[in-house]
Scaffold this motif. Structure first.
Motif, PDB file in Angstrom:
ATOM      1  N   ARG A 189      23.967  33.058  55.707  1.00  0.00           N
ATOM      2  CA  ARG A 189      22.708  32.338  55.963  1.00  0.00           C
ATOM      3  C   ARG A 189      21.877  33.047  57.029  1.00  0.00           C
ATOM      4  N   ASP A 190      22.527  33.434  58.120  1.00  0.00           N
ATOM      5  CA  ASP A 190      21.793  34.059  59.220  1.00  0.00           C
ATOM      6  C   ASP A 190      21.237  35.422  58.809  1.00  0.00           C
ATOM      7  N   TYR A 191      21.987  36.147  57.999  1.00  0.00           N
ATOM      8  CA  TYR A 191      21.497  37.441  57.495  1.00  0.00           C
ATOM      9  C   TYR A 191      20.271  37.252  56.607  1.00  0.00           C
ATOM     10  N   LEU A 192      20.345  36.309  55.684  1.00  0.00           N
ATOM     11  CA  LEU A 192      19.222  36.078  54.774  1.00  0.00           C
ATOM     12  C   LEU A 192      17.990  35.576  55.520  1.00  0.00           C
ATOM     13  N   ALA A 193      18.217  34.821  56.582  1.00  0.00           N
ATOM     14  CA  ALA A 193      17.094  34.315  57.377  1.00  0.00           C
ATOM     15  C   ALA A 193      16.439  35.434  58.183  1.00  0.00           C
ATOM     16  N   SER A 194      17.256  36.283  58.803  1.00  0.00           N
ATOM     17  CA  SER A 194      16.702  37.331  59.666  1.00  0.00           C
ATOM     18  C   SER A 194      16.104  38.483  58.869  1.00  0.00           C
ATOM     19  N   LYS A 195      16.734  38.821  57.751  1.00  0.00           N
ATOM     20  CA  LYS A 195      16.292  39.978  56.973  1.00  0.00           C
ATOM     21  C   LYS A 195      15.185  39.636  55.983  1.00  0.00           C
ATOM     22  N   PHE A 196      15.251  38.443  55.393  1.00  0.00           N
ATOM     23  CA  PHE A 196      14.312  38.087  54.321  1.00  0.00           C
ATOM     24  C   PHE A 196      13.551  36.793  54.600  1.00  0.00           C
ATOM     25  N   ARG A 197      13.663  36.295  55.835  1.00  0.00           N
ATOM     26  CA  ARG A 197      13.005  35.042  56.226  1.00  0.00           C
ATOM     27  C   ARG A 197      13.351  33.900  55.270  1.00  0.00           C
ATOM     28  N   PHE A 198      14.540  34.010  54.701  1.00  0.00           N
ATOM     29  CA  PHE A 198      15.113  33.002  53.810  1.00  0.00           C
ATOM     30  C   PHE A 198      14.269  32.765  52.548  1.00  0.00           C
ATOM     31  N   ARG A 199      13.489  33.749  52.175  1.00  0.00           N
ATOM     32  CA  ARG A 199      12.692  33.648  50.950  1.00  0.00           C
ATOM     33  C   ARG A 199      13.539  34.135  49.771  1.00  0.00           C
ATOM     34  N   LEU A 200      14.513  33.328  49.411  1.00  0.00           N
ATOM     35  CA  LEU A 200      15.497  33.749  48.419  1.00  0.00           C
ATOM     36  C   LEU A 200      14.891  33.899  47.029  1.00  0.00           C
ATOM     37  N   LYS A 201      14.018  33.011  46.686  1.00  0.00           N
ATOM     38  CA  LYS A 201      13.383  33.094  45.371  1.00  0.00           C
ATOM     39  C   LYS A 201      12.604  34.397  45.241  1.00  0.00           C
ATOM     40  N   GLU A 202      11.857  34.721  46.266  1.00  0.00           N
ATOM     41  CA  GLU A 202      11.084  35.959  46.284  1.00  0.00           C
ATOM     42  C   GLU A 202      12.006  37.175  46.238  1.00  0.00           C
ATOM     43  N   LEU A 203      13.090  37.125  46.991  1.00  0.00           N
ATOM     44  CA  LEU A 203      14.064  38.220  47.009  1.00  0.00           C
ATOM     45  C   LEU A 203      14.656  38.450  45.623  1.00  0.00           C
ATOM     46  N   ILE A 204      15.098  37.395  44.987  1.00  0.00           N
ATOM     47  CA  ILE A 204      15.764  37.516  43.689  1.00  0.00           C
ATOM     48  C   ILE A 204      14.808  38.033  42.622  1.00  0.00           C
ATOM     49  N   LEU A 205      13.566  37.607  42.684  1.00  0.00           N
ATOM     50  CA  LEU A 205      12.578  38.052  41.698  1.00  0.00           C
ATOM     51  C   LEU A 205      12.085  39.475  41.958  1.00  0.00           C
ATOM     52  N   SER A 206      12.447  40.043  43.097  1.00  0.00           N
ATOM     53  CA  SER A 206      11.967  41.385  43.440  1.00  0.00           C
ATOM     54  C   SER A 206      12.706  42.484  42.681  1.00  0.00           C
ATOM     55  N   PHE A 207      13.834  42.148  42.054  1.00  0.00           N
ATOM     56  CA  PHE A 207      14.612  43.161  41.342  1.00  0.00           C
ATOM     57  C   PHE A 207      14.080  43.349  39.928  1.00  0.00           C
ATOM     58  N   ASP A 208      14.003  44.605  39.513  1.00  0.00           N
ATOM     59  CA  ASP A 208      13.461  44.922  38.194  1.00  0.00           C
ATOM     60  C   ASP A 208      14.490  44.784  37.081  1.00  0.00           C
ATOM     61  N   ASP A 209      15.765  44.844  37.429  1.00  0.00           N
ATOM     62  CA  ASP A 209      16.785  44.802  36.383  1.00  0.00           C
ATOM     63  C   ASP A 209      17.941  43.903  36.800  1.00  0.00           C
ATOM     64  N   ALA A 210      18.640  43.400  35.791  1.00  0.00           N
ATOM     65  CA  ALA A 210      19.725  42.447  36.018  1.00  0.00           C
ATOM     66  C   ALA A 210      20.877  43.072  36.795  1.00  0.00           C
ATOM     67  N   MET A 211      21.170  44.346  36.527  1.00  0.00           N
ATOM     68  CA  MET A 211      22.282  45.004  37.200  1.00  0.00           C
ATOM     69  C   MET A 211      22.013  45.149  38.692  1.00  0.00           C
ATOM     70  N   GLY A 212      20.810  45.587  39.037  1.00  0.00           N
ATOM     71  CA  GLY A 212      20.468  45.745  40.444  1.00  0.00           C
ATOM     72  C   GLY A 212      20.486  44.427  41.188  1.00  0.00           C
ATOM     73  N   ARG A 213      20.048  43.376  40.521  1.00  0.00           N
ATOM     74  CA  ARG A 213      20.049  42.044  41.137  1.00  0.00           C
ATOM     75  C   ARG A 213      21.474  41.624  41.484  1.00  0.00           C
ATOM     76  N   ARG A 214      22.384  41.817  40.551  1.00  0.00           N
ATOM     77  CA  ARG A 214      23.775  41.437  40.818  1.00  0.00           C
ATOM     78  C   ARG A 214      24.418  42.360  41.849  1.00  0.00           C
ATOM     79  N   ASP A 215      24.155  43.659  41.754  1.00  0.00           N
ATOM     80  CA  ASP A 215      24.725  44.604  42.716  1.00  0.00           C
ATOM     81  C   ASP A 215      24.350  44.233  44.146  1.00  0.00           C
TER      82      ASP A 215
END
Length: 225
Positions: A107-133
């Motif tokens: 939680r603290d990592y996602l908050a500090s690195k991505f400001r907890f914008r998880l939806k935005e983070l997940i949608l930023s990946f162009d391919d399914a493999m990279g998203r899972r990796d």
């Protein structure tokens, strides 16, 4: 997202015909659950994180333990320190202290690195493999590997990932899709088994996203998460 187990009864799957018949019987319940998963992504960042927490809690334990743990932590997931999370998990999880630490650090990592914008983070990946990796290989996201990352992404509505838990692996082995039921220990092994499962799913006409539900339900008698 709160979910209740859907009781469907166990099934003895000895052949492809058995598998197809069981899938046909429980498919309406599977589709209902998959639709619920897509809603969790639309609910936003906290709901998405809750699904990640479920997968952290379920890893090395059980789906039921993951569900119970999330219920106990709901409302404090974004604010409570690891010590409070551990207290709430006492008696509900095999590893309350370690899982609480994983949750807090992630939680603290996602908050500090991505400001907890998880939806935005997940949608930023162009391919399914990279998203899972990203989730499986990231040392700052604690307590999950390829199975957990696949489970998480499926539970927020993303398709095309195999969830290779012990029930699914034993089911695949019983049908001759793979040899033995040992869980994969490397990325390469995971992708190899996933590829075999995908090819098998295509051959028998059961979508990959539904196949793990069928194999899991056959051995547990329920559809959960």
């Amino acid at each position: 997202m709160r979910v209740e187990p859907i009781q469907v009864g166990r099934a003895e799957i000895r052949s492809v015909e058995d598998l197809i018949a069981f899938h046909r019987r429980i498919r309406p319940y599977i589709l209902r659950r998959l639709a619920e998963f897509k809603k969790s992504f639309e609910e936003g960042n906290e709901a998405i994180f809750e699904e990640l927490v479920f997968c952290i809690l379920a890893a090395g334990a059980s789906a039921r333990m993951g569900v119970r743990g999330v219920e106990a932590l709901r409302g404090v997931l974004l604010s409570a320190p690891a010590e409070e999370l551990a207290e709430r998990l006492q008696g509900l999880h095999l590893y309350p202290a370690s899982r609480a630490k994983y949750i807090a650090e992630t939680r603290d990592y996602l908050a500090s690195k991505f400001r907890f914008r998880l939806k935005e983070l997940i949608l930023s990946f162009d391919d399914a493999m990279g998203r899972r990796d990203f989730f499986a290989k990231n040392r700052h996201i604690k307590g999950i590997g390829y199975k957990g990352a696949s489970h998480f992404l499926r539970n927020i509505g993303f398709s095309g990932y195999a969830i290779l838990d012990k029930h699914v692996l034993r089911g695949l082995a019983g049908l001759g899709v793979i040899e033995g039921g040992r869980p994969p220990s490397t990325r390469r092994q995971y992708l190899e088994i996933e590829s075999k499962m995908r090819e098998f799913a295509e051959r028998v006409g059961i979508p990959l996203d539904e196949m793990d539900f069928v194999l899991w339900a056959a051995r547990t008698g329920m559809i959960l998460k």
